[in-house]
Write an enzyme that holds these catalytic residues in place. Structure first.
Site: not given
Length: 848
Positions: A280, A315-316, A319
């Site tokens: 991703a 996780h993304e 960010h």
């Protein structure tokens, strides 16, 4: 230290090659129009620049871009024409030399008309294909800019520290969906069946986070949160986005509260892309994913897939703050982006799904991935100097992601989670919309904790490797002496490789509890301990191995059975013992003795590590005598079969998330080790599946059933699995089938599997999946390497060395051998070739 300024040339400072700093971008106006017939795109970009140095030259990044016209607008709208231009393919730059000077302190506008390639390399502005519901092939235009491919989409200042704002306009067929980082603010009908969609200005951001998509898409949406959150997919697949969509909305809210900082964009779109090289990409406000890492169907996918999707989505989203809002100033800070997002995904996953017990599996997953790679001589420090763009892809590895996150976990344990999060808040608030270095994070954590975090952590981020702690006990049973030395998997550390003294938190567990304050800051030290019962590195939050005497190891094995060790302790003990045996610090017998006494172990993650270590031993002996291989297989069967039988392989609504994975693990381990009961069950399930009952095999068991069927079958079984790959119920099943095809031992079927990789029936992004299956047998391992040798030129063309996938293929094809003659053969093959782009992967593979 400031980077040197070389007017109009290429600036090099120490270890970096960067653009000259005579100008800096402030804002980009970008218009793009993809052409799905010619696979090209037309573009215009106007860049507002701050001028720092009087000059006639502007150098920016450009790759595979055909430039048609260039105009510079000076203050007062004075137009300056181009005198000449110079393209440097090696440095991926174009230098424009103008007929007049522009002066320091002014602002100028650079306007470029260009044509680019809508490539099929999954880099820059590229095309992805898929089969529509009517059977036709359709295309979408999408992006992957990180690390340095924005320069393929338009000429730009493609460095993370050169943040600017962007106004994007996409011109496309009026029936297609147009997406970018921001919300659309205007759609203009162009009267020729096309429309121009304009998007709001972005905040200050780096080029690698830009994204734009033109495609026929459908979406699901949740309005539960204050901004719209959507998941987009190709028509007919959007309903599988509900899980991710709802999780994303909750996660953004959780991160807002955790970081005490609102998500600054007006929407969040997440898109499933059929061709995607990574898992991703965290593009700000428009996150792109592999299909299998975003879409999830509870009915047809297993527990491991669900956990993977949750982990990737979180996780993304982490960010969006850590990486997007605050960005590393150069690529050696990549670990800060990826390590934190990895740690945060586990932290948030634990918050939402406490029954998944993710911190337990952290020890067998992230920590072991880090220790495995960092135990090699060919590893690299977390903060690795990056000089050139073509070096960056190789550091997107287990050091940046896994060791990076393990370092942060170690700090969070040392400071306490609340203090750690308070430091993160301070760091984000101070540096929002800016760029940072590692020292900025340590400074924020030091300020809130009152501890010198930099002194503690510098060795862990700036030095390669980690220590093994050797423990010896005093004869009177009242103290232990602990000595640290560099650990190498090869076991042959040289004195010059063993100079770093790491500050090691001993995490000493005794019957009184855990002492987190105890530190080893020297080569060797003695500590008062009642040696009746103790264990170092409680819960394995420290990044090191611990070597005990055979007698102490046996006592710890017994303590584990008596309930004195945590789940993480037990899993970590198995991992350390296995790694020490592999490297020659201890005997393999010690590992086998330890785990053979744990037949009554009740926890999934401990069994996960046990089966992984047995698998590693069996892999090492793969090319050895058949009698030894059969004995190891029997050892595995005798150990796991009783547990597989007691757990069973039925799944109903009452079976929890972890138990589902536990049942699947033990079923697969017993079956591939030849347990008759499990093999018979797998054959029965497979026969029903082959006869047309597509629900006969539970999603959790599909991979194992396919593997067992191929192990005990032939061409008929291969064809059933191949047909499943061609006609899957979802992407997860498709990948499971492709992964399984390589497990055959039949030379003809091995060849058929290999042929699929280049005949167009396997997407480039998935070429490594059948290779993984081939690596499980002697026949497949040898055939894979021979095939790579024979097809090297085609593979290099398909997977350019500058992108990361060729390195993965090299590692898979070369990493399965255990004989010197094979190593020599591989070295000979590559010695006459330019290994730029995959040299690290090759070195690590050969060393392993």
């Amino acid at each position: 230290m400031l980077d040197a300024v070389v007017s109009g040339g290429y600036s090099t400072s120490g270890a970096r090659e960067i653009l000259p700093q005579n100008v800096k971008p402030l804002h980009y106006d970008l218009s793009l129009e993809p052409d799905f017939e010619k696979f090209k795109f037309e573009g215009t970009v106007s860049i507002l620049l701050d001028v720092f140095e009087t000059s006639k030259e502007i150098t920016l990044n450009s790759l595979e871009i055909d430039i048609h016209s260039v105009v510079l607008t000076l203050p007062g709208d004075k137009l300056v024409s181009l005198h000449s231009s110079e393209t440097n393919d090696d440095q991926q730059t174009v230098k424009f030399i103008f007929n007049e000077y522009f002066t320091a302190g002014s602002q100028v506008k650079l306007t470029i008309d260009f044509t680019g390639i809508l490539n099929d390399k999954m880099a820059g502005f590229y095309r992805s294909s898929y089969t529509a519901e009517d059977g036709s092939t359709k295309y979408m235009a999408t992006t992957q800019m990180e690390p340095t491919d924005c320069r393929r989409a338009f000429p730009c200042f493609d460095e993370p520290a050169l943040k600017a704002t962007y106004a994007i306009t996409l011109i496309a067929d009026k029936n297609l969906t147009c997406l970018s980082n921001m919300n659309d603010i205007a759609t203009k009908d162009l009267g020729n069946g096309k429309k121009a969609v304009s998007f709001a200005n972005t905040p200050l951001m780096s080029t690698y986070l830009l994204a734009f998509i033109v495609a026929d898409l459908r979406y699901v949406e949740t309005t539960w949160f204050r901004i719209p959150v959507r998941v987009y997919a190709t028509p007919g697949n959007e309903s599988q986005g509900v899980f991710s969509c709802e999780l994303a909305a909750k996660t953004i809210k959780f991160f807002e509260e955790t970081f005490d900082m609102p998500y600054p964009l007006p929407k969040m779109d997440m898109v499933a892309i059929p061709d995607f090289s990574a898992g991703a990409m965290e593009n700000w406000g428009l996150i792109t994913y592999r299909v299998v890492d975003l879409l999830f169907d509870e009915e047809t996918s297993g527990a491991a897939t669900k956990q993977r999707v949750a982990e990737v989505v979180q996780h993304e989203l982490a960010h969006q703050w850590f990486g997007n809002l605050v960005t590393m100033d150069w690529w050696e800070g990549l670990w800060l982006n990826e390590g934190f997002a990895t740690w945060m995904s586990w932290f948030s996953c634990n918050e939402f799904y406490p029954d998944w017990k993710v911190w337990e599996s952290y020890v067998t997953d992230n920590l072991q991935a880090a220790l495995r790679l960092d135990g090699l001589r060919s590893s690299h420090p977390i903060e690795v100097p990056v000089k050139r763009a073509d070096e960056i892809n190789q550091i997107f590895d287990a050091i940046s992601y896994s060791k990076g996150s393990c370092v942060l976990r170690m700090v969070s344990k040392f400071l306490g989670e609340d203090v750690f999060i308070a430091g993160i808040r301070k760091y984000l608030k101070k540096h929002k919309y800016g760029n940072t270095q590692t020292g900025d994070l340590w400074a924020a954590l030091s300020e809130v904790s009152g501890k010198d975090v930099s002194a503690l952590m510098d060795s862990w981020t700036k030095q390669v490797g980690y220590p093994v702690l050797t423990v010896t006990e005093a004869a009177d049973g009242k103290s232990i002496t602990v000595r640290q030395n560099r650990f190498l998997t090869s076991g042959d550390v040289k004195p010059e490789e063993d100079e770093t003294i790491f500050p090691v938190s001993l995490g000493l567990r005794t019957k009184k509890g855990v002492d987190e304050e105890l530190m080893l800051n020297t080569r060797e030290a003695t500590f008062p301990v009642d040696t009746g019962f103790y264990k170092i590195n409680a819960d394995h939050s420290g990044i090191y191995r611990t070597a005990y005497s055979a007698d102490r190891l046996a006592k710890l094995g017994k303590a584990a059975q008596e309930g004195l060790l945590s789940v993480e302790d037990r899993a970590g003990l198995v991992a350390d013992t296995g790694a020490l045996a592999a490297s020659g610090y201890a005997s393999t017998t010690g590992l086998l003795n330890l785990i053979s006494g744990w037949k009554n172990e009740q926890e999934f993650v401990v069994w996960d590590e046990i089966t992984a270590r047995i698998g590693a031993i069996r892999s090492a002996w793969m090319f050895e005598d058949e009698a030894v291989k059969e004995a190891l297989k029997k050892f595995q069967r005798d150990l796991v079969a009783p547990k597989a039988s007691s757990l069973g392989w039925q799944f109903d609504a009452n079976v929890g998330h972890v138990e589902q994975q536990f049942k699947a693990l033990m079923f697969g381990s017993a079956g591939t080790a030849g347990d008759e009961t499990v093999v018979a069950a797998a054959k029965d399930l497979f026969a029903r599946f082959a006869a047309g009952d597509k629900k006969a095999i539970h999603p959790n068991l599909k991979g194992s059933v396919f593997a067992i069927a191929l192990q005990n079958g032939g061409e008929a079984e291969w064809e059933v699995i191949h047909n499943t790959y061609l006609n899957p119920i979802n992407t997860s099943e498709k990948n499971t089938a492709l992964r399984s095809l390589g497990r055959t031992k039949n030379p003809k079927l091995i060849q058929k599997t290999l042929d699929m990789i280049l005949d167009g029936s396997v997407r480039t992004q998935d070429c490594y999946l059948p290779m993984g299956g081939l690596r499980t047998t002697v026949e497949g391992t040898r055939a894979l390497w021979a095939w790579v040798e024979a097809h090297w030129d085609e593979l290099e063309k398909l997977l350019p060395p500058g992108l990361s996938m060729l390195s993965s293929v090299v590692s898979l094809a070369t990493g399965g051998f255990a004989k010197e003659a094979d190593v020599d053969d591989i070295v000979k093959f590559f010695e006459s070739r330019n290994t730029k782009g995959y040299d690290k992967g090759l070195a690590q593979s050969l060393e392993s």
